[in-house]
Every structure is written in C-alpha cells, then in structure tokens.
Scaffold this active site. Structure first.
Site, PDB file in Angstrom:
ATOM      1  N   LYS A 194      42.198  60.028  55.413  1.00  0.00           N
ATOM      2  CA  LYS A 194      41.402  58.917  55.978  1.00  0.00           C
ATOM      3  C   LYS A 194      42.409  57.809  56.246  1.00  0.00           C
ATOM      4  CE  LYS A 194      39.446  55.316  55.251  1.00  0.00           C
ATOM      5  NZ  LYS A 194      39.867  54.031  55.889  1.00  0.00           N
ATOM      6  N   GLU A 268      48.789  54.970  44.081  1.00  0.00           N
ATOM      7  CA  GLU A 268      49.913  54.050  44.293  1.00  0.00           C
ATOM      8  C   GLU A 268      49.297  52.716  44.656  1.00  0.00           C
ATOM      9  OE1 GLU A 268      52.971  54.681  43.744  1.00  0.00           O
ATOM     10  OE2 GLU A 268      52.921  56.870  43.636  1.00  0.00           O
ATOM     11  N   CYS A 303      54.588  46.966  48.824  1.00  0.00           N
ATOM     12  CA  CYS A 303      54.244  46.956  47.394  1.00  0.00           C
ATOM     13  C   CYS A 303      55.472  46.634  46.551  1.00  0.00           C
ATOM     14  CB  CYS A 303      53.729  48.320  46.942  1.00  0.00           C
ATOM     15  SG  CYS A 303      52.567  49.050  48.037  1.00  0.00           S
ATOM     16  N   GLU A 405      49.425  39.710  43.995  1.00  0.00           N
ATOM     17  CA  GLU A 405      50.158  40.276  45.125  1.00  0.00           C
ATOM     18  C   GLU A 405      49.711  39.568  46.403  1.00  0.00           C
ATOM     19  OE1 GLU A 405      49.377  44.415  46.179  1.00  0.00           O
ATOM     20  OE2 GLU A 405      51.528  44.696  46.366  1.00  0.00           O
TER      21      GLU A 405
HETATM   22  P1  ADP Z   1      43.792  46.578  51.961  1.00  0.00           P
HETATM   23  O1  ADP Z   1      42.532  45.784  51.855  1.00  0.00           O
HETATM   24  O2  ADP Z   1      45.019  45.835  51.612  1.00  0.00           O
HETATM   25  O3  ADP Z   1      43.924  47.295  53.255  1.00  0.00           O
HETATM   26  P2  ADP Z   1      42.473  48.634  50.519  1.00  0.00           P
HETATM   27  O4  ADP Z   1      42.730  49.175  49.161  1.00  0.00           O
HETATM   28  O5  ADP Z   1      41.209  47.916  50.744  1.00  0.00           O
HETATM   29  O6  ADP Z   1      43.709  47.713  50.857  1.00  0.00           O
HETATM   30  O7  ADP Z   1      42.578  49.788  51.604  1.00  0.00           O
HETATM   31  C1  ADP Z   1      43.400  50.921  51.491  1.00  0.00           C
HETATM   32  C2  ADP Z   1      42.658  52.117  52.030  1.00  0.00           C
HETATM   33  O8  ADP Z   1      41.512  52.354  51.215  1.00  0.00           O
HETATM   34  C3  ADP Z   1      42.131  51.954  53.445  1.00  0.00           C
HETATM   35  O9  ADP Z   1      42.268  53.189  54.129  1.00  0.00           O
HETATM   36  C4  ADP Z   1      40.674  51.626  53.222  1.00  0.00           C
HETATM   37  O10 ADP Z   1      39.841  51.971  54.307  1.00  0.00           O
HETATM   38  C5  ADP Z   1      40.357  52.487  52.028  1.00  0.00           C
HETATM   39  N1  ADP Z   1      39.178  52.067  51.264  1.00  0.00           N
HETATM   40  C6  ADP Z   1      38.665  50.823  51.137  1.00  0.00           C
HETATM   41  N2  ADP Z   1      37.568  50.839  50.362  1.00  0.00           N
HETATM   42  C7  ADP Z   1      37.369  52.119  49.982  1.00  0.00           C
HETATM   43  C8  ADP Z   1      36.399  52.786  49.152  1.00  0.00           C
HETATM   44  N3  ADP Z   1      35.393  52.132  48.573  1.00  0.00           N
HETATM   45  N4  ADP Z   1      36.538  54.122  48.968  1.00  0.00           N
HETATM   46  C9  ADP Z   1      37.543  54.807  49.537  1.00  0.00           C
HETATM   47  N5  ADP Z   1      38.473  54.226  50.319  1.00  0.00           N
HETATM   48  C10 ADP Z   1      38.397  52.907  50.547  1.00  0.00           C
END
Ligand code: ADP
Ligand code: MG
Length: 504
Positions: A194, A268, A303, A405
C-alpha cells in the site's frame, strides 16, 4: 518482453510529467494495471508548484481483497521455485531498475519535491542496489541440523510466510519499498504494497517494470488512504506478515491489528537521532557531516536526520557559525533543476506542521532560530512548499522541538561539557533509531557507541541505510531489522522443524 497492454512507455522516459499522466488511476494487481473497483481517484500534486500532475486509484477493502487473492494464488507457485531461482529473478529486477534509474529519479523528484541531483538520483540507484543484494541471497535461506538423538535426523528449514502486506511512507518510498519487497520475494512470499498517498506513482512504475521479470501476482501495489486501504490490508486474514514504515502513532495501530490475527509485524518508525561532536574531531569533515547527517538536502524528511546536535563547548560557537554558513550556501529551488540542493516539503499538512515547530522555537525564551539559505526567486515556484532550513540554539532538552520528530529542515544544537552528561541527554528520548559520534578518540567514541540507545551508531560518518547492514530501531523507533540477510531470514520466513527417525 511482455506484449504490453499498458498505457505507459516500455522504454525509459525522461519526461516525468507524461509518465505521471500515463500511470494515473491505476493499481497494479496480478500483473496488470487496474482502476479502483469503486472507480475513485485522488490527486497527485507537485509540491514545488501546487499543480496536479496525475491521479491515483483510491483503493478500499474491495481492492485489497482482489490484490490479496492474486498474491495468494501466485505465492504458492512462487514458493515452489528453487530459492536461488527466485533470487536470480530478483537480481534481474535490479538490472531492469538500472536501465530506468534516471526515469525513476525524475518521477520521484516530481511527486515528492526532492531535489534530483542530491536526493532523487541517489534513491533510484540505491533501489537497484537493494534488489541486486537480496537477489544474491537465495542460497542463504538456510536452516540447521539439530542434535537430538542417535538415529533421529532433526533439521530446521526456512519457509515463506505467505502473503506479506507492506505499508510505506512518502519520504523515500522507492527505497523503503525495496527493503521490504526484495527480501520478501527471495524468501518465497508474495507482496501487496500500500503506497503512501502523497507519493504513489514512482513505486507503481517500479511494480510495473518488474512485472517484465516476475510472475504475475507476486508483487502487487495499491494506492489509497491509510484507514480506507492500509487498515484492511493489515487486517486481511490471508495477509500473514505485516511490514510497516511510518509514524509511531500508526505503527501502534498496525501492530495491534497484526496482534489480533497473531501475525508477525516489523515496524520502522520515527527517530530523533543525536549527533555528538567532540572538540578533537576533524572540524571541517564534521561540519560537512552535520549537513549530510541532518539530511538538509531532503528537507530533513528522514527518520535518521541528526535533529539533535551536541557539540563540545570549546568549539560550539565556531561549529554553529560554520554550519550555518554552509547551509546558507545551499541552493533551494526547482527539484528537477540540476543546480538545486534543497527541494520542497512533501505536502501542505507537513508544511504547516514544520512551520508550527519553527514558530514555537522562535517564541521560546532564550532560544535563537537561524534561518539559512535563500528562498527560491522563480515566480513559477511561488506556491511551492519551500521552508528555509533552521538551526536552533538555546533550547532545553525537554522542549517539544527536541523531543518530537519534526520531519523538516530543523535541527537543534546544544553545547556539552563531558561525555557522561551528553550521553544522558542523547538517551533522554522516546526514540532510538540512529546516532553518530564524531571524535578522533576511538576509546571515547566506542564507549559511547556501546551505551547509546539506538539501532545504528556510526563514528565519524552518518550514512543512510545500506544494503547488507541491519537497520532498525529500539524504543519507539520500532521492531525488527531491515536491509540485511538477518532481515530476510528472521522477518520473512518461519523455521519449521523436521525430524526423521531412521532407527531400524
Ligand atoms: P505520515 O503521516 O508521516 O505520512 P503515517 O504513519 O500516517 O505517516 O503514514 C505512513 C503510511 O501508513 C502511509 O502509507 C499511510 O497511508 C499509512 N496509514 C495511515 N494510517 C493507517 C492505518 N490506520 N492503517 C494502515 N495504514 C495506515
Ligand atoms: Mg499520517
């Protein structure tokens, strides 16, 4: 080569705008470009201009089900190939990627705002290197023979886990995807990725390119939003391993969902990596090292960015001045321009978040925030998400800028007087991803290396993740390792014990 029903060019193209359009509106499932089952798409935006460059398919539970079904079907045959044969195909993927590094570099620069010369080209090359490295490891999927009893042969064998669900962020999406996909495939798994909503196109192109080499369905990619597309992937019963790179907040949600199904998870997460500089360091090399450590060329969106720099007091003022002068000399501008050192922040949301931190730092009593580099003058970039790098001094260790961060071009510098106090300050953090120590006294450097709470400590250098070296954090920075043989064996296989009683 495939008979290509694809809207994308087969040959490498250096026109990222045309490529972004051609890739628009698709997932890549079962060896084919497909739209979202709902027909929905969302905008992909060039952060240097604010203009839409393409659309991404907006995946949901139904698309996840389709991709996992394809992966599940393909995995069974893939796992039956000899391990070294799988490795050889992954190695061939690296060769395809090498032919397309310039194309991928341009596309990732366009969709993420990372400068082509300093960042995007580097990422594209590392991606090929990671596939090449893991491609050579098929024969290393070894088990053991275990002493048990005479006339009983006891061995362990490594088996794939099945379908891997991989969720990636936007900062180095191609590289972080490669760290998951290449070892998972060599180990005999199939993968459904994804992608990050902010950067879905370059990774989609990679998935398509590698379909020239890989059997259909072993590597699939979906675009979509976290809760609507990422969450159902993590929760899907046929997904037997989850590997996630992203925020701590979402990492915890992902780990809980994987825990509900009792499947292993690799995480990570963030970092707030300290850089410790002693007065006996090689001064010029260390100042240059501070710029690369802080990943200013990636706008600090890393990171492992050295977002806390501790400098021994006798050289503190000189170090801050030298560092600011060097950052001033960096050129902010169009990410696709060869002259540009520093590009843009990824999205309006991140832009606002970083700005809030900077304002908070400036408003802190006793703190000074020095803005470096000049904003780009080109009127075409006036809507670009550019932020001047900031160097803060005079903050206390418990300030939000020092503990959280920021994921932007903001670093905080502190003076220190002795190794024990700087070690305590460095370890006073929720995070534990990376750290670096700069000194010509290896006795001091190695002592700190052993006592710093971090997954990766470097002395007199601060490189980004490298193939063959285990990478992964402690504390809130995550669980598990990536990038190494250990990562492939421990995180993408399970060990089965087989016993053969051959007593007469
Ligand atoms: P950032 O907000 O810095 O992009 P995130 O941790 O929100 O960091 O996003 C990292 C990845 O996790 C993205 O691909 C995002 O779409 C996905 N993501 C966000 N929320 C969820 C969730 N509830 N379950 C699974 N994946 C998620
Ligand atoms: Mg988020």
């Amino acid at each position: 080569m495939l008979d290509r029903p694809h809207p994308t060019p087969a040959a490498p193209t250096n026109d990222p705008f045309a490529l972004a359009k051609a890739l628009s509106g698709h997932h890549f499932i079962g060896g084919r470009f497909v739209p979202a089952l709902s027909g929905k798409t969302f905008a992909v935006v060039n952060p240097a201009t604010g203009e839409e460059i393409g659309r991404a398919a907006e995946g949901d539970t139904a698309d996840v089900a389709a991709a996992v079904a394809e992966a599940d079907r393909a995995q069974k045959e893939w796992a039956r190939l000899p391990a070294r044969k799988r490795g050889a195909l992954v190695y061939q993927c690296a060769q395809v990627l090498k032919e397309h590094t310039e194309e991928l570099a341009r596309l990732i620069a366009l969709e993420t705002g990372k400068a082509l010369r300093t960042e995007s080209r580097v990422e594209a090359n590392v991606v090929a290197d990671i596939f090449e490295f893991f491609g050579g490891l098929g024969g290393e999927l070894k088990g053991e023979s275990v002493p048990f009893a005479p006339n009983v042969l006891s061995v362990t064998v490594r088996e794939p886990l099945g379908v891997v669900g991989a969720i990636i962020p936007w900062n180095v999406p191609m590289l972080l995807m490669a760290l998951k996909v290449a070892p998972a495939l060599v180990a005999g798994n199939a993968v459904v990725v994804k992608s990050a909503e902010e950067a879905p196109l370059a990774v989609l192109r990679i998935c398509e390119l590698l379909s020239r080499v890989l059997p259909a369905g072993v590597f699939n990619i979906l675009s979509g939003f976290g809760p609507e597309c990422g969450a159902p992937l993590v929760e899907h019963p046929k997904v037997r391993k989850v590997t996630f790179t992203g925020s701590v907040e979402v990492g915890k949600i992902v780990a809980k969902a994987a825990g509900e199904k009792l499947v292993p998870v690799t995480l990570e997460l963030g970092g707030k990596s300290p850089m410790i500089v002693f007065a006996d360091c090689d001064f010029d090399k260390t100042v240059a090292g501070a710029l690369t450590s802080m990943r200013f060329t990636r706008q600090g969106q890393s990171c492992t960015a050295a977002s806390r720099i501790y400098v021994e007091r006798p050289i503190f003022d000189r170090f801050v001045a030298a560092m600011a002068e060097k950052v001033d000399a960096m050129v902010m501008g169009d990410p696709l321009d060869e002259k540009t050192d520093i590009g843009t922040i990824i999205s309006p949301g991140q832009f606002a978040k970083v700005k809030t931190f900077i304002e908070e730092g400036k408003a802190t009593k006793g703190a000074t925030g020095r803005a470096c580099s000049a904003m780009p003058k080109d009127p075409a970039l006036k809507k670009g998400l550019f932020i001047q790098p900031h160097i803060f001094t005079g903050l206390s260790n418990d300030s939000r800028l020092v503990q959280e961060e920021i994921f932007g071009p903001v670093t905080c510098i502190f003076p220190f007087d002795d190794a024990e106090s700087v070690l305590a300050a460095a370890n006073d953090s929720e995070y534990g991803l990376a750290a670096s120590v700069w000194t010509n006294n290896l006795r001091v450097g190695l002592d700190l290396a052993h006592r710093l709470e971090a997954g990766l400590v470097q002395i007199n250098q601060n490189l980004v993740v490298q193939a063959n070296l285990s990478y992964g954090g402690v504390k809130s920075s995550g669980l598990g390792k990536e990038a190494s043989l250990e990562a492939m064996n421990e995180h993408f296989t399970h060990k089965k014990t087989i016993m053969v009683n051959y007593a007469g």
